[in-house]
Scaffold this motif. Structure first.
Motif, PDB file in Angstrom:
ATOM      1  N   ALA A   1      36.157  90.557  85.184  1.00 54.61           N
ATOM      2  CA  ALA A   1      36.424  91.410  84.025  1.00 54.61           C
ATOM      3  C   ALA A   1      35.122  91.682  83.283  1.00 54.61           C
ATOM      4  CB  ALA A   1      37.441  90.753  83.092  1.00 54.61           C
ATOM      5  N   ARG A   2      35.107  92.773  82.537  1.00 48.01           N
ATOM      6  CA  ARG A   2      33.905  93.148  81.802  1.00 48.01           C
ATOM      7  C   ARG A   2      34.211  93.385  80.336  1.00 48.01           C
ATOM      8  NH1 ARG A   2      31.619  97.741  85.839  1.00 48.01           N
ATOM      9  NH2 ARG A   2      30.853  96.387  87.509  1.00 48.01           N
ATOM     10  N   ALA A   3      33.216  93.095  79.518  1.00 45.54           N
ATOM     11  CA  ALA A   3      33.268  93.449  78.109  1.00 45.54           C
ATOM     12  C   ALA A   3      32.823  94.893  77.963  1.00 45.54           C
ATOM     13  CB  ALA A   3      32.338  92.525  77.313  1.00 45.54           C
ATOM     14  N   PRO A   4      33.228  95.558  76.863  1.00 51.66           N
ATOM     15  CA  PRO A   4      32.782  96.939  76.650  1.00 51.66           C
ATOM     16  C   PRO A   4      31.253  97.002  76.628  1.00 51.66           C
ATOM     17  CG  PRO A   4      34.518  96.364  75.120  1.00 51.66           C
ATOM     18  CD  PRO A   4      34.138  95.088  75.807  1.00 51.66           C
ATOM     19  N   HIS A   5      30.696  98.002  77.275  1.00 54.19           N
ATOM     20  CA  HIS A   5      29.247  98.153  77.380  1.00 54.19           C
ATOM     21  C   HIS A   5      28.734  98.917  76.165  1.00 54.19           C
ATOM     22  CE1 HIS A   5      25.590  99.795  79.849  1.00 54.19           C
ATOM     23  NE2 HIS A   5      25.229  98.980  78.889  1.00 54.19           N
ATOM     24  N   ARG A   6      27.948  98.236  75.345  1.00 53.37           N
ATOM     25  CA  ARG A   6      27.382  98.877  74.153  1.00 53.37           C
ATOM     26  C   ARG A   6      26.015  99.463  74.501  1.00 53.37           C
ATOM     27  NH1 ARG A   6      28.393  94.118  73.751  1.00 53.37           N
ATOM     28  NH2 ARG A   6      26.272  93.477  73.356  1.00 53.37           N
TER      29      ARG A   6
ATOM     30  N   LEU B   1      27.394  88.363  73.787  1.00 56.15           N
ATOM     31  CA  LEU B   1      26.304  88.321  74.751  1.00 56.15           C
ATOM     32  C   LEU B   1      26.776  88.185  76.196  1.00 56.15           C
ATOM     33  CD1 LEU B   1      23.848  85.991  72.784  1.00 56.15           C
ATOM     34  CD2 LEU B   1      23.683  88.475  73.087  1.00 56.15           C
ATOM     35  N   VAL B   2      28.069  88.325  76.427  1.00 54.23           N
ATOM     36  CA  VAL B   2      28.601  88.252  77.790  1.00 54.23           C
ATOM     37  C   VAL B   2      28.967  89.652  78.265  1.00 54.23           C
ATOM     38  CG1 VAL B   2      30.392  87.302  79.286  1.00 54.23           C
ATOM     39  CG2 VAL B   2      29.488  85.926  77.395  1.00 54.23           C
ATOM     40  N   ASP B   3      28.485  89.997  79.447  1.00 53.99           N
ATOM     41  CA  ASP B   3      28.744  91.323  80.007  1.00 53.99           C
ATOM     42  C   ASP B   3      29.857  91.299  81.051  1.00 53.99           C
ATOM     43  OD1 ASP B   3      26.479  92.643  78.621  1.00 53.99           O
ATOM     44  OD2 ASP B   3      25.301  91.280  79.870  1.00 53.99           O
ATOM     45  N   GLU B   4      29.939  90.218  81.806  1.00 56.01           N
ATOM     46  CA  GLU B   4      30.944  90.143  82.869  1.00 56.01           C
ATOM     47  C   GLU B   4      31.488  88.721  82.961  1.00 56.01           C
ATOM     48  OE1 GLU B   4      30.867  92.757  86.497  1.00 56.01           O
ATOM     49  OE2 GLU B   4      30.172  90.866  87.395  1.00 56.01           O
ATOM     50  N   TYR B   5      32.761  88.619  83.311  1.00 57.94           N
ATOM     51  CA  TYR B   5      33.432  87.329  83.432  1.00 57.94           C
ATOM     52  C   TYR B   5      33.899  87.126  84.864  1.00 57.94           C
ATOM     53  CZ  TYR B   5      33.708  87.420  78.311  1.00 57.94           C
ATOM     54  OH  TYR B   5      33.410  87.470  76.966  1.00 57.94           O
ATOM     55  N   LEU B   6      33.628  85.941  85.407  1.00 56.86           N
ATOM     56  CA  LEU B   6      34.179  85.517  86.689  1.00 56.86           C
ATOM     57  C   LEU B   6      35.123  84.355  86.409  1.00 56.86           C
ATOM     58  CD1 LEU B   6      30.956  85.349  88.923  1.00 56.86           C
ATOM     59  CD2 LEU B   6      32.545  87.262  88.706  1.00 56.86           C
ATOM     60  N   VAL B   7      36.405  84.595  86.558  1.00 55.24           N
ATOM     61  CA  VAL B   7      37.399  83.566  86.256  1.00 55.24           C
ATOM     62  C   VAL B   7      38.135  83.217  87.544  1.00 55.24           C
ATOM     63  CG1 VAL B   7      39.392  82.930  84.866  1.00 55.24           C
ATOM     64  CG2 VAL B   7      37.633  84.447  83.912  1.00 55.24           C
ATOM     65  N   TYR B   8      37.941  81.990  87.985  1.00 58.50           N
ATOM     66  CA  TYR B   8      38.607  81.487  89.187  1.00 58.50           C
ATOM     67  C   TYR B   8      39.854  80.724  88.752  1.00 58.50           C
ATOM     68  CZ  TYR B   8      34.192  82.591  91.525  1.00 58.50           C
ATOM     69  OH  TYR B   8      33.072  83.244  92.001  1.00 58.50           O
TER      70      TYR B   8
ATOM     71  N   LEU C   1      39.187  92.805  77.369  1.00 61.15           N
ATOM     72  CA  LEU C   1      38.276  93.090  78.469  1.00 61.15           C
ATOM     73  C   LEU C   1      38.915  94.092  79.421  1.00 61.15           C
ATOM     74  CD1 LEU C   1      37.328  89.379  79.286  1.00 61.15           C
ATOM     75  CD2 LEU C   1      36.176  90.917  77.675  1.00 61.15           C
ATOM     76  N   SER C   2      38.105  94.595  80.341  1.00 59.07           N
ATOM     77  CA  SER C   2      38.596  95.474  81.403  1.00 59.07           C
ATOM     78  C   SER C   2      38.494  94.734  82.724  1.00 59.07           C
ATOM     79  CB  SER C   2      37.765  96.758  81.479  1.00 59.07           C
ATOM     80  OG  SER C   2      37.842  97.489  80.272  1.00 59.07           O
ATOM     81  N   VAL C   3      39.596  94.662  83.453  1.00 60.71           N
ATOM     82  CA  VAL C   3      39.580  94.005  84.757  1.00 60.71           C
ATOM     83  C   VAL C   3      38.941  94.938  85.773  1.00 60.71           C
ATOM     84  CG1 VAL C   3      40.993  93.074  86.630  1.00 60.71           C
ATOM     85  CG2 VAL C   3      41.580  92.570  84.247  1.00 60.71           C
ATOM     86  N   VAL C   4      37.896  94.458  86.432  1.00 58.20           N
ATOM     87  CA  VAL C   4      37.175  95.243  87.432  1.00 58.20           C
ATOM     88  C   VAL C   4      37.798  95.049  88.807  1.00 58.20           C
ATOM     89  CG1 VAL C   4      34.945  95.590  88.573  1.00 58.20           C
ATOM     90  CG2 VAL C   4      35.041  95.095  86.120  1.00 58.20           C
ATOM     91  N   SER C   5      38.148  93.797  89.132  1.00 58.65           N
ATOM     92  CA  SER C   5      38.711  93.520  90.446  1.00 58.65           C
ATOM     93  C   SER C   5      39.412  92.173  90.433  1.00 58.65           C
ATOM     94  CB  SER C   5      37.613  93.515  91.518  1.00 58.65           C
ATOM     95  OG  SER C   5      36.705  92.443  91.298  1.00 58.65           O
ATOM     96  N   THR C   6      40.270  91.983  91.413  1.00 64.18           N
ATOM     97  CA  THR C   6      40.889  90.689  91.675  1.00 64.18           C
ATOM     98  C   THR C   6      40.779  90.432  93.174  1.00 64.18           C
ATOM     99  OG1 THR C   6      43.087  91.648  91.991  1.00 64.18           O
ATOM    100  CG2 THR C   6      42.513  90.901  89.758  1.00 64.18           C
ATOM    101  N   ALA C   7      40.689  89.158  93.551  1.00 64.42           N
ATOM    102  CA  ALA C   7      40.570  88.818  94.967  1.00 64.42           C
ATOM    103  C   ALA C   7      41.187  87.458  95.206  1.00 64.42           C
ATOM    104  CB  ALA C   7      39.107  88.825  95.408  1.00 64.42           C
ATOM    105  N   ALA C   8      41.912  87.333  96.307  1.00 63.33           N
ATOM    106  CA  ALA C   8      42.463  86.049  96.710  1.00 63.33           C
ATOM    107  C   ALA C   8      41.400  85.288  97.490  1.00 63.33           C
ATOM    108  CB  ALA C   8      43.697  86.256  97.566  1.00 63.33           C
TER     109      ALA C   8
END
Length: 333
Positions: A325-330, A275-282, A309-316
């Motif tokens: 990061a995102r989970a595969p979109h079903r 049930l998770v579509d996107e992850y924000l990991v600090y 998962l697929s990494v969408v972006s990284t930022a300092a």
């Protein structure tokens, strides 16, 4: 179309409606008008653009729209009818509308003799509308799971203390993202242990104009003096552990995006159930060790079961690093 996407970005991420932009071109290729959707209850992008022209001035124009024109009556009328009434001869759009009630505008326009060109910059359009499309296609709110941890994956020290793992820049980014979600969700464990306010605040501690609806999941009661009772949006209590049912209820409340800031119990259950579509990991450049990890058991017994998962972006962000990061979109049919 890229200009239409720029216009669409001026709209709000909140609510049930997508961000849409529209450019009207005269037969000689010059811009006749531009428009975008500003939120629920306001004119859709096509109507916004048409409203800037005198009667008859849109006849023979081409409408370039980021999303297929709608063909239903909600708080506003169908864009397909507005385009036909204005005499628009050609409609170009990026992404087809997956809505059960709102789709069908392209067919309506074609049947009325309008030249319709779909799929222009479709990949860019789908990326721009990723959150809204995911919610509509899965018929539940888009779920973003957030946590802040040390480099070794710990969200707290052995005694449970966690303020603060990350620095000021990372925490300010979290508040900005809270303001970009319709709701924010935690479990009763987090609510009782941290007594969070779950508001979106600026660098000085003031409330931002947009506030997420706070949702607490679980059957334990909150004390009368809990900070959440003072939230400006009120408080939604979901006395259940069925997170899919909670999301379904939020969908019916017109919530289309949820930021989850709960502890490992809630977070792990959402991950386990897909049930998770996107992850924000600090990630903070520190080491804590110990057992307090961001997630509990996910049912990954072998490496073949890992949830990639697929990494969408990284930022300092100051000394910290944000990984999106995102989970595969079903996609549903």
């Amino acid at each position: 179309m890229r200009r239409a996407l720029e216009l669409a970005a001026r709209g709000t991420l909140l609510g049930v409606n997508p961000r849409v932009g529209c450019v009207l071109l005269r037969p000689d290729g010059t811009v006749a008008a531009e428009g975008w959707h500003r939120g629920a209850g306001t004119a859709h992008a096509e109507v916004d653009a048409l409203s800037q022209l005198a009667p008859g001035e849109a006849r023979g124009t081409t409408a370039i729209v980021t999303l297929e024109p709608c063909d239903h009556t909600g708080r506003t009328g169908p864009c397909s009818e507005a385009l036909l009434a204005a005499g628009v001869e050609r409609v170009v759009y990026a992404v087809g509308d997956p809505g059960r009630d709102s789709s069908g505008g392209a067919d309506r326009l074609r049947a009325s003799g309008v030249d319709v060109v779909p799929g222009v910059l479709e990949a860019e359009g789908r990326e721009f509308l990723h959150r809204w499309l995911t919610a509509v296609e899965l018929r539940r709110p888009f779920v973003t799971l957030k946590w802040a941890s040390s480099l070794d994956g710990r969200v707290a020290a052995a005694d449970g203390s966690s303020r603060w793992v990350t620095g000021d820049a990372a925490r300010l980014d979290v508040h900005a993202r809270r303001a970009e979600h319709d709701a924010i969700l935690v479990g009763t464990g987090t609510a009782l242990t941290d007594d969070p306010s779950l508001t979106a605040r600026d660098a000085d501690g003031g409330l931002l104009p947009e506030q997420p609806l706070p949702v607490v999941v679980g059957d334990r009661e909150l004390p009368a003096g809990a900070a959440l009772h003072a939230h400006p949006r009120g408080l939604v209590r979901a006395a259940t552990h069925d997170l899919a049912a909670v999301l379904d209820d939020l969908w019916r409340r017109d919530v289309r995006s949820v930021l989850v800031e709960g502890g490992p119990t809630v977070a792990s259950e959402l991950v386990r159930r897909g049930l998770v579509d996107e992850y924000l990991v600090y990630l903070a450049p520190t080491l804590l060790g110990g057992p307090r990890t961001a997630l509990d058991d996910l049912g990954v017994d072998t490496i073949d079961d890992q949830r990639r998962l697929s990494v969408v972006s990284t930022a300092a962000l100051g000394d910290d690093l944000l990984v999106v990061a995102r989970a595969p979109h079903r996609r549903t049919p």
